[in-house]
Design an enzyme around this catalytic site. Sequence first.
Site, PDB file in Angstrom:
ATOM      1  N   ASP A  22       0.829  -1.202   0.000  1.00 26.63           N
ATOM      2  CA  ASP A  22       0.000   0.000   0.000  1.00 26.63           C
ATOM      3  C   ASP A  22       0.871   1.262   0.000  1.00 26.63           C
ATOM      4  OD1 ASP A  22      -2.245   1.565   0.062  1.00 26.63           O
ATOM      5  OD2 ASP A  22      -2.664   1.262   2.194  1.00 26.63           O
ATOM      6  N   HIS A  39       3.154   3.470  -8.964  1.00 27.39           N
ATOM      7  CA  HIS A  39       3.025   2.046  -9.274  1.00 27.39           C
ATOM      8  C   HIS A  39       4.274   1.523  -9.981  1.00 27.39           C
ATOM      9  CE1 HIS A  39      -1.030   1.891  -7.838  1.00 27.39           C
ATOM     10  NE2 HIS A  39      -1.450   2.797  -8.708  1.00 27.39           N
ATOM     11  N   LEU A 133      11.245 -21.035  -3.637  1.00 28.60           N
ATOM     12  CA  LEU A 133      10.304 -20.033  -3.132  1.00 28.60           C
ATOM     13  C   LEU A 133       9.068 -20.060  -4.011  1.00 28.60           C
ATOM     14  CD1 LEU A 133       9.505 -17.442  -1.461  1.00 28.60           C
ATOM     15  CD2 LEU A 133      10.667 -16.108  -3.235  1.00 28.60           C
TER      16      LEU A 133
END
Length: 258
Positions: A22, A39, A133
């Site tokens: 956020d 962004h 991962l």
Amino acid sequence: MTGIETEQLAIRLPRHVAIIMDGNGRWAEKQGKRRTHGHRAGAESVRRAITFARRNGIEALTLFAFSSENWNRPAQEVNLLMELFMGVLKREVAELAAHDIRLRVIGDVTRFNSRLQKRIKEAEAATAHNSALTLNIAANYGGRWDITQATQQLAEEVAQGRIAASDITETMISEHLSLASGPEPDLLIRTGGEIRISNFLLWQLAYAELYFTDVLWPDFDEMTFAEAVDSFVRRERRFGLTSAQIQQLAGAGALQED
């Protein structure tokens, strides 16, 4: 390891970290730039988070990239997010594969255009056999949607006579959720100063530790990640037990946190 120095702490690292990324728009606005600039900058933080998780042996990293509510944002911003998603899938898959990272996209991808859906399938297939991962990207995802689609699947099994309604358990519901494979999140990190989980992994976060930071996502770096993990390893996870019971079980080597 940045901020996490001892082997004693390392044995308590979270197996699965989820992050609500956020603050991209506010970061850009503070610099007098368009929200879309934030962004683009946030994409670099994604790379840093993945690098940290891979280097420190975290098994799974789930990033909240685009919620089902984000469609309500300005069209220009939504379009840029879709373009960024396409670009990342195109550029980064080879890098993920080279580092033994598996990519999964969770959420209702049917709302994306056919090109993006195709790119998602190709990226997932190209990394399907990697195991160091698991990187879960939550895109057009909502926790309520996740629980709803799981219960719909189970309802269909009941309707087909494969199971009875009384057979449904918490385990069965978990097995039909988007993150059915792998450990549930141990740690949720939210950047940007907000203190809520915003319809993210509502079922899976039942016993997760929560960490909130004022750092805006484009400023999230390995030090910030390390501070969150350091906070996690210093907490006592009781899972409904008392501190005395935890200490007794830990002393006997019997406590399992997965």
